[in-house]
Design a protein around this motif. Structure first.
Motif, PDB file in Angstrom:
ATOM      1  N   THR A  62     -34.395  30.539  52.365  1.00  0.00           N
ATOM      2  CA  THR A  62     -33.342  29.599  52.752  1.00  0.00           C
ATOM      3  C   THR A  62     -33.913  28.501  53.643  1.00  0.00           C
ATOM      4  N   ARG A  63     -34.836  28.852  54.511  1.00  0.00           N
ATOM      5  CA  ARG A  63     -35.476  27.850  55.377  1.00  0.00           C
ATOM      6  C   ARG A  63     -36.236  26.819  54.534  1.00  0.00           C
ATOM      7  N   TYR A  64     -36.968  27.284  53.533  1.00  0.00           N
ATOM      8  CA  TYR A  64     -37.736  26.395  52.656  1.00  0.00           C
ATOM      9  C   TYR A  64     -36.796  25.430  51.920  1.00  0.00           C
ATOM     10  N   VAL A  65     -35.730  25.963  51.345  1.00  0.00           N
ATOM     11  CA  VAL A  65     -34.788  25.134  50.579  1.00  0.00           C
ATOM     12  C   VAL A  65     -34.124  24.100  51.489  1.00  0.00           C
ATOM     13  N   PHE A  66     -33.626  24.535  52.639  1.00  0.00           N
ATOM     14  CA  PHE A  66     -32.936  23.605  53.528  1.00  0.00           C
ATOM     15  C   PHE A  66     -33.896  22.591  54.139  1.00  0.00           C
ATOM     16  N   ASP A  67     -35.138  22.975  54.366  1.00  0.00           N
ATOM     17  CA  ASP A  67     -36.132  22.024  54.838  1.00  0.00           C
ATOM     18  C   ASP A  67     -36.316  20.910  53.802  1.00  0.00           C
ATOM     19  N   ALA A  68     -36.357  21.287  52.534  1.00  0.00           N
ATOM     20  CA  ALA A  68     -36.482  20.298  51.460  1.00  0.00           C
ATOM     21  C   ALA A  68     -35.258  19.376  51.400  1.00  0.00           C
ATOM     22  N   LEU A  69     -34.120  19.858  51.920  1.00  0.00           N
ATOM     23  CA  LEU A  69     -32.884  19.068  51.944  1.00  0.00           C
ATOM     24  C   LEU A  69     -32.707  18.335  53.278  1.00  0.00           C
ATOM     25  N   GLY A  70     -33.702  18.449  54.165  1.00  0.00           N
ATOM     26  CA  GLY A  70     -33.675  17.717  55.426  1.00  0.00           C
ATOM     27  C   GLY A  70     -33.058  18.441  56.599  1.00  0.00           C
ATOM     28  N   VAL A  71     -32.906  19.769  56.512  1.00  0.00           N
ATOM     29  CA  VAL A  71     -32.306  20.546  57.596  1.00  0.00           C
ATOM     30  C   VAL A  71     -33.277  21.648  58.012  1.00  0.00           C
ATOM     31  N   ASP A  72     -33.534  21.742  59.318  1.00  0.00           N
ATOM     32  CA  ASP A  72     -34.447  22.751  59.852  1.00  0.00           C
ATOM     33  C   ASP A  72     -33.659  24.005  60.221  1.00  0.00           C
ATOM     34  N   LEU A  73     -34.055  25.139  59.658  1.00  0.00           N
ATOM     35  CA  LEU A  73     -33.422  26.424  59.960  1.00  0.00           C
ATOM     36  C   LEU A  73     -34.425  27.353  60.616  1.00  0.00           C
ATOM     37  N   PRO A  74     -33.950  28.270  61.465  1.00  0.00           N
ATOM     38  CA  PRO A  74     -34.854  29.294  61.991  1.00  0.00           C
ATOM     39  C   PRO A  74     -35.238  30.270  60.882  1.00  0.00           C
ATOM     40  N   HIS A  75     -36.346  30.962  61.052  1.00  0.00           N
ATOM     41  CA  HIS A  75     -36.807  31.935  60.051  1.00  0.00           C
ATOM     42  C   HIS A  75     -36.317  33.325  60.434  1.00  0.00           C
ATOM     43  N   ASN A  76     -34.991  33.499  60.392  1.00  0.00           N
ATOM     44  CA  ASN A  76     -34.375  34.776  60.716  1.00  0.00           C
ATOM     45  C   ASN A  76     -32.919  34.706  60.259  1.00  0.00           C
ATOM     46  N   SER A  77     -32.486  35.663  59.453  1.00  0.00           N
ATOM     47  CA  SER A  77     -31.124  35.603  58.906  1.00  0.00           C
ATOM     48  C   SER A  77     -30.065  35.689  59.999  1.00  0.00           C
ATOM     49  N   GLY A  83     -27.212  48.247  57.930  1.00  0.00           N
ATOM     50  CA  GLY A  83     -26.173  49.065  58.536  1.00  0.00           C
ATOM     51  C   GLY A  83     -25.852  48.695  59.976  1.00  0.00           C
ATOM     52  N   ARG A  84     -26.552  47.717  60.548  1.00  0.00           N
ATOM     53  CA  ARG A  84     -26.339  47.383  61.959  1.00  0.00           C
ATOM     54  C   ARG A  84     -25.981  45.921  62.210  1.00  0.00           C
ATOM     55  N   SER A  85     -26.637  45.002  61.523  1.00  0.00           N
ATOM     56  CA  SER A  85     -26.475  43.583  61.846  1.00  0.00           C
ATOM     57  C   SER A  85     -26.763  42.719  60.618  1.00  0.00           C
ATOM     58  N   ILE A  86     -26.635  41.412  60.786  1.00  0.00           N
ATOM     59  CA  ILE A  86     -26.994  40.490  59.700  1.00  0.00           C
ATOM     60  C   ILE A  86     -28.461  40.698  59.387  1.00  0.00           C
ATOM     61  N   SER A  87     -28.757  40.975  58.119  1.00  0.00           N
ATOM     62  CA  SER A  87     -30.147  41.270  57.760  1.00  0.00           C
ATOM     63  C   SER A  87     -30.563  40.643  56.427  1.00  0.00           C
ATOM     64  N   HIS A  88     -29.654  39.865  55.809  1.00  0.00           N
ATOM     65  CA  HIS A  88     -30.013  39.210  54.551  1.00  0.00           C
ATOM     66  C   HIS A  88     -29.192  37.937  54.419  1.00  0.00           C
ATOM     67  N   VAL A  89     -29.817  36.910  53.793  1.00  0.00           N
ATOM     68  CA  VAL A  89     -29.144  35.632  53.603  1.00  0.00           C
ATOM     69  C   VAL A  89     -29.512  35.062  52.236  1.00  0.00           C
ATOM     70  N   GLY A  90     -28.571  34.351  51.650  1.00  0.00           N
ATOM     71  CA  GLY A  90     -28.803  33.659  50.392  1.00  0.00           C
ATOM     72  C   GLY A  90     -28.042  32.345  50.398  1.00  0.00           C
ATOM     73  N   ILE A  91     -28.111  31.607  49.306  1.00  0.00           N
ATOM     74  CA  ILE A  91     -27.449  30.313  49.196  1.00  0.00           C
ATOM     75  C   ILE A  91     -26.469  30.367  48.028  1.00  0.00           C
ATOM     76  N   TYR A  92     -25.204  30.099  48.315  1.00  0.00           N
ATOM     77  CA  TYR A  92     -24.184  30.073  47.275  1.00  0.00           C
ATOM     78  C   TYR A  92     -24.444  28.893  46.346  1.00  0.00           C
ATOM     79  N   ILE A  93     -24.389  29.126  45.023  1.00  0.00           N
ATOM     80  CA  ILE A  93     -24.637  28.046  44.061  1.00  0.00           C
ATOM     81  C   ILE A  93     -23.445  27.792  43.135  1.00  0.00           C
ATOM     82  N   GLY A  94     -22.345  28.503  43.345  1.00  0.00           N
ATOM     83  CA  GLY A  94     -21.148  28.277  42.542  1.00  0.00           C
ATOM     84  C   GLY A  94     -20.868  29.414  41.585  1.00  0.00           C
ATOM     85  N   ASN A  95     -19.646  29.455  41.062  1.00  0.00           N
ATOM     86  CA  ASN A  95     -19.211  30.470  40.090  1.00  0.00           C
ATOM     87  C   ASN A  95     -19.461  31.898  40.573  1.00  0.00           C
ATOM     88  N   GLY A  96     -19.265  32.128  41.876  1.00  0.00           N
ATOM     89  CA  GLY A  96     -19.427  33.477  42.419  1.00  0.00           C
ATOM     90  C   GLY A  96     -20.859  33.956  42.482  1.00  0.00           C
TER      91      GLY A  96
END
Length: 176
Positions: A58-73, A100-113
């Motif tokens: 997600t960091r790589y994709v958003f960096d390519a779109l001009g947004v800096d994200l931390p490297h941690n979900s 089972g404890r906290s946010i531990s995974h992230v993805g990018i919604y692309i449409g149609n569920g």
């Protein structure tokens, strides 16, 4: 022969993934970036086309779109504006609790569920949010970030509509 079969299998998987990626608007900045990443392998702490973990992807994709994200979900979850599941738009980050404890995974919604993410053992793939066996049970929420590259594309009026509107009879009468 074995290499040929494996290559054909991978090409088939990539083709299937790319087709689902078209859920996001064709030729959108998001689709342009993501489409080149399908099939990149999963790599713990990975942040390049040689291999991604989920937040590195997600960091790589958003960096390519001009947004800096931390490297941690979990850190990415602290950003942006919460979005209801029924209001998701392509480019929204979707978050999961896989440990089972906290946010531990992230993805990018692309449409149609569907969302795109880097999954352990599979690499960059598309998955349905409604997957009853794993992802739907672990879904925590979504966040929308201010991504000028996505907003600018969505707000750009189509020239065809402007021309058509100017040529409507009621608009012609106003000109006279």
């Amino acid at each position: 022969m074995r290499k040929l079969l494996v290559s054909l299998f991978i090409v088939g998987l990539l083709a299937m993934g790319t087709g689902a990626a078209q859920a996001a608007e064709a030729n959108s900045p998001l689709t342009d970036v993501v489409s080149d990443l399908y099939g990149v392998p999963y790599k713990s702490s990975g942040t390049t086309k040689k291999g991604f973990d989920c937040s590195g992807f997600t960091r790589y994709v958003f960096d390519a779109l001009g947004v800096d994200l931390p490297h941690n979900s979990a850190a990415q979850y602290k950003l942006g504006t919460p979005v209801d599941k029924g209001e998701l738009q392509p480019g929204d980050l979707v978050f999961f609790q896989t440990n089972g404890r906290s946010i531990s995974h992230v993805g990018i919604y692309i449409g149609n569920g569907t969302f795109v993410h880097s999954e352990t053992g599979r690499g960059v793939v598309n998955t349905k949010l409604s997957d009853p066996y794993y992802w739907s049970k672990r879904y925590v929420g979504a966040k929308r970030l201010n991504v000028p590259a996505l907003v600018a594309k969505a707000e750009t009026p189509k020239k065809e509509n402007a021309v058509q509107a100017a040529s409507l009879p009621e608009n012609q009468a106003k000109k006279q």
